[in-house]
Design a protein around this motif. Structure first.
Motif, PDB file in Angstrom:
ATOM      1  N   ALA A 157      31.433 -56.071  28.478  1.00 18.20           N
ATOM      2  CA  ALA A 157      32.010 -56.512  29.737  1.00 18.20           C
ATOM      3  C   ALA A 157      30.958 -56.906  30.769  1.00 18.20           C
ATOM      4  CB  ALA A 157      32.901 -55.414  30.311  1.00 18.20           C
ATOM      5  N   ALA A 158      29.697 -56.623  30.485  1.00 17.43           N
ATOM      6  CA  ALA A 158      28.642 -56.886  31.478  1.00 17.43           C
ATOM      7  C   ALA A 158      28.224 -58.352  31.424  1.00 17.43           C
ATOM      8  CB  ALA A 158      27.427 -55.989  31.220  1.00 17.43           C
ATOM      9  N   ASP A 159      27.986 -58.949  32.608  1.00 21.10           N
ATOM     10  CA  ASP A 159      27.527 -60.330  32.706  1.00 21.10           C
ATOM     11  C   ASP A 159      26.034 -60.405  32.414  1.00 21.10           C
ATOM     12  OD1 ASP A 159      29.691 -60.842  35.555  1.00 21.10           O
ATOM     13  OD2 ASP A 159      30.067 -61.164  33.408  1.00 21.10           O
ATOM     14  N   PRO A 160      25.540 -61.517  31.872  1.00 20.13           N
ATOM     15  CA  PRO A 160      24.088 -61.644  31.646  1.00 20.13           C
ATOM     16  C   PRO A 160      23.332 -61.721  32.967  1.00 20.13           C
ATOM     17  CG  PRO A 160      25.201 -63.717  31.219  1.00 20.13           C
ATOM     18  CD  PRO A 160      26.280 -62.687  31.414  1.00 20.13           C
ATOM     19  N   LEU A 161      22.109 -61.223  32.950  1.00 21.06           N
ATOM     20  CA  LEU A 161      21.293 -61.248  34.161  1.00 21.06           C
ATOM     21  C   LEU A 161      20.914 -62.689  34.503  1.00 21.06           C
ATOM     22  CD1 LEU A 161      18.899 -58.248  33.445  1.00 21.06           C
ATOM     23  CD2 LEU A 161      20.926 -58.296  34.919  1.00 21.06           C
ATOM     24  N   PRO A 162      20.911 -63.049  35.817  1.00 27.72           N
ATOM     25  CA  PRO A 162      20.545 -64.434  36.192  1.00 27.72           C
ATOM     26  C   PRO A 162      19.074 -64.718  35.875  1.00 27.72           C
ATOM     27  CG  PRO A 162      20.683 -63.030  38.136  1.00 27.72           C
ATOM     28  CD  PRO A 162      21.198 -62.206  36.979  1.00 27.72           C
ATOM     29  N   ALA A 163      18.811 -65.972  35.566  1.00 27.70           N
ATOM     30  CA  ALA A 163      17.435 -66.387  35.278  1.00 27.70           C
ATOM     31  C   ALA A 163      16.595 -66.329  36.552  1.00 27.70           C
ATOM     32  CB  ALA A 163      17.409 -67.808  34.713  1.00 27.70           C
ATOM     33  N   VAL A 164      15.373 -65.895  36.408  1.00 32.27           N
ATOM     34  CA  VAL A 164      14.460 -65.763  37.537  1.00 32.27           C
ATOM     35  C   VAL A 164      13.723 -67.094  37.740  1.00 32.27           C
ATOM     36  CG1 VAL A 164      12.476 -64.508  38.489  1.00 32.27           C
ATOM     37  CG2 VAL A 164      14.206 -63.319  37.094  1.00 32.27           C
ATOM     38  N   GLU A 165      13.882 -67.677  38.939  1.00 32.98           N
ATOM     39  CA  GLU A 165      13.218 -68.944  39.238  1.00 32.98           C
ATOM     40  C   GLU A 165      11.743 -68.690  39.540  1.00 32.98           C
ATOM     41  OE1 GLU A 165      17.077 -71.146  41.265  1.00 32.98           O
ATOM     42  OE2 GLU A 165      15.187 -70.964  42.343  1.00 32.98           O
ATOM     43  N   THR A 166      10.913 -69.456  38.938  1.00 35.74           N
ATOM     44  CA  THR A 166       9.473 -69.341  39.180  1.00 35.74           C
ATOM     45  C   THR A 166       8.987 -70.528  39.991  1.00 35.74           C
ATOM     46  OG1 THR A 166       8.979 -70.483  37.119  1.00 35.74           O
ATOM     47  CG2 THR A 166       9.112 -68.081  37.030  1.00 35.74           C
ATOM     48  N   ALA A 167       7.965 -70.286  40.796  1.00 40.96           N
ATOM     49  CA  ALA A 167       7.402 -71.368  41.625  1.00 40.96           C
ATOM     50  C   ALA A 167       6.659 -72.352  40.731  1.00 40.96           C
ATOM     51  CB  ALA A 167       6.453 -70.793  42.670  1.00 40.96           C
ATOM     52  N   PRO A 168       6.723 -73.641  41.040  1.00 37.46           N
ATOM     53  CA  PRO A 168       6.012 -74.639  40.229  1.00 37.46           C
ATOM     54  C   PRO A 168       4.504 -74.436  40.328  1.00 37.46           C
ATOM     55  CG  PRO A 168       6.848 -75.621  42.237  1.00 37.46           C
ATOM     56  CD  PRO A 168       7.444 -74.256  42.165  1.00 37.46           C
ATOM     57  N   VAL A 169       3.827 -74.794  39.252  1.00 35.13           N
ATOM     58  CA  VAL A 169       2.372 -74.670  39.191  1.00 35.13           C
ATOM     59  C   VAL A 169       1.741 -75.849  39.925  1.00 35.13           C
ATOM     60  CG1 VAL A 169       0.363 -74.540  37.667  1.00 35.13           C
ATOM     61  CG2 VAL A 169       2.520 -73.442  37.012  1.00 35.13           C
ATOM     62  N   VAL A 170       0.824 -75.552  40.843  1.00 35.63           N
ATOM     63  CA  VAL A 170       0.158 -76.594  41.624  1.00 35.63           C
ATOM     64  C   VAL A 170      -1.186 -76.890  40.988  1.00 35.63           C
ATOM     65  CG1 VAL A 170      -0.714 -77.274  43.880  1.00 35.63           C
ATOM     66  CG2 VAL A 170       1.294 -75.781  43.715  1.00 35.63           C
ATOM     67  N   PRO A 171      -1.408 -78.120  40.538  1.00 38.18           N
ATOM     68  CA  PRO A 171      -2.726 -78.473  39.983  1.00 38.18           C
ATOM     69  C   PRO A 171      -3.825 -78.322  41.043  1.00 38.18           C
ATOM     70  CG  PRO A 171      -1.089 -80.140  39.408  1.00 38.18           C
ATOM     71  CD  PRO A 171      -0.456 -79.230  40.417  1.00 38.18           C
ATOM     72  N   ALA A 172      -4.997 -77.961  40.583  1.00 41.21           N
ATOM     73  CA  ALA A 172      -6.115 -77.746  41.517  1.00 41.21           C
ATOM     74  C   ALA A 172      -6.500 -79.029  42.252  1.00 41.21           C
ATOM     75  CB  ALA A 172      -7.328 -77.187  40.756  1.00 41.21           C
ATOM     76  N   ALA A 173      -6.473 -80.150  41.544  1.00 38.24           N
ATOM     77  CA  ALA A 173      -6.840 -81.427  42.188  1.00 38.24           C
ATOM     78  C   ALA A 173      -5.844 -81.788  43.285  1.00 38.24           C
ATOM     79  CB  ALA A 173      -6.909 -82.536  41.145  1.00 38.24           C
ATOM     80  N   LEU A 174      -4.537 -81.535  43.008  1.00 39.57           N
ATOM     81  CA  LEU A 174      -3.523 -81.831  44.019  1.00 39.57           C
ATOM     82  C   LEU A 174      -3.679 -80.914  45.225  1.00 39.57           C
ATOM     83  CD1 LEU A 174      -1.011 -83.397  44.871  1.00 39.57           C
ATOM     84  CD2 LEU A 174       0.366 -81.734  43.630  1.00 39.57           C
TER      85      LEU A 174
END
Length: 217
Positions: A157-174
Motif C-alpha cells: 500500500a506504500a507509495d514509491p519515494l519521489p525522485a531526488v532532483e540534483t543540481a546540474p553540473v556546471v563545466p569549469a570553463a562555463l
C-alpha cells in the motif's frame, strides 16, 4: 516661441564665434606668408579637422585617436585666436610660427585620413548601438546526472519515494566565463549581476543559470 528664440540665439552665437575664429586663423596664416587663397584654406582645414574629430567622438564613442586630433585642431584654433590678440608681432612673425603654418597641411591631411579610415573600436554593453551586433556565446548544455531509481516499496500500500532532483553540473570553463561577466558587470554598474541578466548573457537554461549564480555568490 521662447524655445525658437533660444535656438536662434544659440545659432547666431555659433556663427559669430565661428566667423571670428575663421578670421583669426586667416590673419595668422597671411602673416606667416600664406597669401591669396592659401590664407583662406588654412582656417577651413583647421575647422574641418575639428568637426571630423568631434563627429568621430559622437558616433563611435571616446577613443585616443579622435581625442588626439580633436585637441590638435582645438589648440591650433585657440592658438590663432590668442596670437592675433597682440601676443605676437605679426609684422615680423617668428620662425617657429612660419614652420608650424607651413607644416599644418601635411598634419591635417594625416589626421583626416586616420579619422576616415581607421575602424572604430566596438562599443561595450549599455552604449548606443553602432551597427555591430554583440557576439553571444553559444549555449552550453550541461550533462545532468541520471535520476536515482525509486526506492523499493516497503508494503503493497506504500507509495514509491519521489525522485531526488540534483543540481546540474556546471563545466569549469562555463563557470570561469560567468565569473568574468559578473566581474565586468560589477565594475560597470556597481551592483552584483542578477540571475536573469546572467542567463541572457550566457544563453543557458534557467536551472543551469541558477546553479551558476549559486556558485558565484
Amino acid at each position: 516661441m521662447p524655445r525658437a528664440l533660444r535656438c536662434d540665439a544659440v545659432l547666431v552665437q555659433a556663427v559669430i564665434a565661428g566667423a571670428l575664429s575663421f578670421a583669426h586663423l586667416h590673419d595668422l596664416a597671411a602673416a606667416a606668408g600664406q597669401d591669396g587663397w592659401k590664407g583662406w584654406a588654412y582656417p577651413i582645414s583647421v575647422d574641418l579637422l575639428l568637426v571630423a574629430a568631434w563627429r568621430r567622438l559622437r558616433t563611435s564613442g571616446p577613443s585616443r585617436l579622435a581625442w588626439c586630433w580633436f585637441l590638435i585642431a582645438l589648440i591650433a584654433s585657440l592658438g590663432a585666436n590668442v596670437a592675433t590678440a597682440g601676443f605676437l608681432d605679426l609684422a615680423h612673425p617668428p620662425a617657429w610660427l612660419r614652420f608650424g603654418i607651413a607644416g599644418w597641411p601635411a598634419l591635417a591631411f594625416l589626421g583626416g585620413t586616420l579619422l576616415a579610415h581607421t575602424p572604430a573600436a566596438p562599443r561595450t554593453e549599455g552604449a548606443p548601438h553602432s551597427g555591430a551586433e554583440e557576439v553571444q556565446p553559444e549555449p552550453v548544455v550541461a550533462e545532468s546526472s541520471p535520476a536515482p531509481d525509486p526506492a523499493p516499496e516497503l508494503a503493497p500500500a506504500a507509495d514509491p519515494l519521489p525522485a531526488v532532483e540534483t543540481a546540474p553540473v556546471v563545466p569549469a570553463a562555463l563557470l570561469d566565463h560567468a565569473r568574468k561577466i559578473a566581474t565586468e558587470y560589477r565594475s560597470r554598474t556597481g551592483t552584483e549581476i542578477d540571475t536573469t541578466t546572467l542567463r541572457a548573457r550566457l544563453g543557458v537554461p534557467p536551472q543551469l543559470a541558477d546553479a551558476i549564480a549559486a556558485q558565484l555568490d
